[in-house]
Design an enzyme around this catalytic site. Structure first.
Site, short mmCIF file in Angstrom:
data_model
loop_
_atom_site.label_atom_id
_atom_site.label_comp_id
_atom_site.label_asym_id
_atom_site.label_seq_id
_atom_site.Cartn_x
_atom_site.Cartn_y
_atom_site.Cartn_z
N ASP B 53 -30.87 -5.77 84.54
CA ASP B 53 -30.23 -7.09 84.47
C ASP B 53 -30.83 -7.95 83.36
O ASP B 53 -31.94 -7.69 82.89
CB ASP B 53 -30.46 -7.87 85.78
CG ASP B 53 -29.76 -7.26 86.97
OD1 ASP B 53 -28.97 -6.31 86.80
OD2 ASP B 53 -30.02 -7.75 88.10
N TYR B 111 -39.30 0.95 90.25
CA TYR B 111 -39.35 -0.44 89.79
C TYR B 111 -40.58 -1.11 90.37
O TYR B 111 -41.06 -0.75 91.44
CB TYR B 111 -38.12 -1.22 90.29
CG TYR B 111 -36.88 -1.02 89.47
CD1 TYR B 111 -36.58 -1.86 88.41
CD2 TYR B 111 -35.98 0.01 89.77
CE1 TYR B 111 -35.43 -1.70 87.65
CE2 TYR B 111 -34.82 0.19 89.01
CZ TYR B 111 -34.55 -0.68 87.96
OH TYR B 111 -33.42 -0.51 87.22
#
Lengths: 248, 248
Positions: B53, B111
């Protein structure tokens, strides 16, 4: 009666023209004084423990100022932080005796210079570390540092633009720490001349590269001549680590 | 015959609109493709392991592309880095078999979400950590994470804007690491939905704050309803840590 307020401030110096106020503006001091004015309505000058050059960072810079404000000691930091940009953060604020002076009262100051030895620079520390991908002989650098300890005339390690009348300073400690690819140079002294830590860092990198020997340092100090030392390392690797004051 | 080149790229996502190319531009993919064009003269598309993102960082994103260029494998990274801005760095480049596909071949992706628990934000990690100064119950967060392990329908943990037809994913591991004031949330899975790690992070912070109990997580998954999970944590705390591929 006015109060003497002391603050510890951390800043990312990347976009600033250094700590100390100057006519062209854009300094940490200017921004902090504007925040104080917004908070108290007072137009006053803060006293820093010392300057930091354009692009140099601070983990724990210290300043003080005299104010008529009645804001309680524990509310200052938050009130200031809501008025400061996010690259300048007040960490602590306290009230000191009237005689406390951030520069004159300082006993020890420590700087840290960061070297990133990765093949390619780490993007997340690119603004806080100097990238040096070729090998450095850390042992030789450690040996060279021992020659800087003590009281010396540091004329060879200051910019020829220094306006200080005397160049004798004392380095109490100077050491290297390794953290994986990062190499940290710490230097603690009673005060530092203009560009002094950056010239020490640049000289140490030349020692690490084998361009200078550790045993060259004493003659370099004795020469009292800037051209005898190594280059001035880039500003962005440097950080004012902390400033120490005598216990009250 | 064209070659299949794979690269690991690290980027500071602060000023970018995410990894994947889009009409409004300013993406990592656009900048990397421009650098490849400058280097080889080819106008080609790279294949990323997945999107990140806007504002999300990467320590080790992976992409591949097919090229006619004869540049030796060991020269690619440096040649690319001289053409890239300093917030995008190629860490490694190698040649892969023709069938390698950065997205389809990926087996595990990790992540990391970073939380800065200091009273005031650390200026040097302000762009890479979410500031959360109030206490978090780390034990409760650890317990809550165990309920996410395994294969689940993660509809409750993806944006309602997800365009994926299926929301079943497997989380292999999810753990917390503490480093002084920093709290790191790591999540490893076979793939992640739009906003999934940010919603997991936001939900874990609600657990840490006591707004949710660890035992609430199974019902949240079972609801298959985004409104049942916690908030979407801010992008700047998130970093694509690494992408793993089967040994050839």
């Amino acid at each position: 009666m006015s109060r003497n307020i002391v603050m510890t401030v951390s800043y990312d110096g990347t976009t600033y023209s250094g700590f100390q106020s100057q006519p062209s503006g854009n300094t940490i001091q200017d921004i902090v004084e504007t925040a104080i004015h917004s908070l108290t309505g007072e137009q006053l000058r803060i006293i820093g423990s010392g300057r930091t050059d354009a692009g140099v960072h601070a983990r724990g810079q210290v300043f003080n100022f005299h104010t008529e404000s009645r804001i309680p000691q524990e509310r200052w930091a938050l009130a200031m932080n809501t008025r400061l940009p996010d690259d300048i953060v007040i960490l602590e604020a306290w009230e000191a005796p009237e005689a406390f002076h951030a520069r004159h009262s300082a006993k020890r100051k420590t700087y840290r210079y960061t070297i990133d030895r990765r093949k390619f620079p780490d993007v997340f520390s690119r603004m806080y570390a100097f990238h040096h991908p070729t090998p450095l002989q850390v042992g030789a650098m450690r040996e060279a540092l021992t020659h800087l300890i003590g009281e010396h005339d540091f004329t060879s390690f200051t910019s020829i633009q220094s306006t200080q009348p005397h160049h004798v300073r004392t380095i109490f400690e100077a050491w290297l720490e390794e953290d994986g690819p990062l190499l940290y140079l710490f230097v603690t002294g009673n005060g530092f001349l203009y560009n002094m830590v950056r010239i020490i860092a640049g000289t140490m990198m030349w020692v690490g590269e084998g361009k200078l020997a550790p045993a060259d340092i004493p003659a370099m100090l004795a020469a009292v001549d800037r051209t005898c030392a190594g280059p001035t390392a880039m500003a962005h690797g440097l950080m004012l680590w902390n400033v120490e004051y005598p216990a009250e």
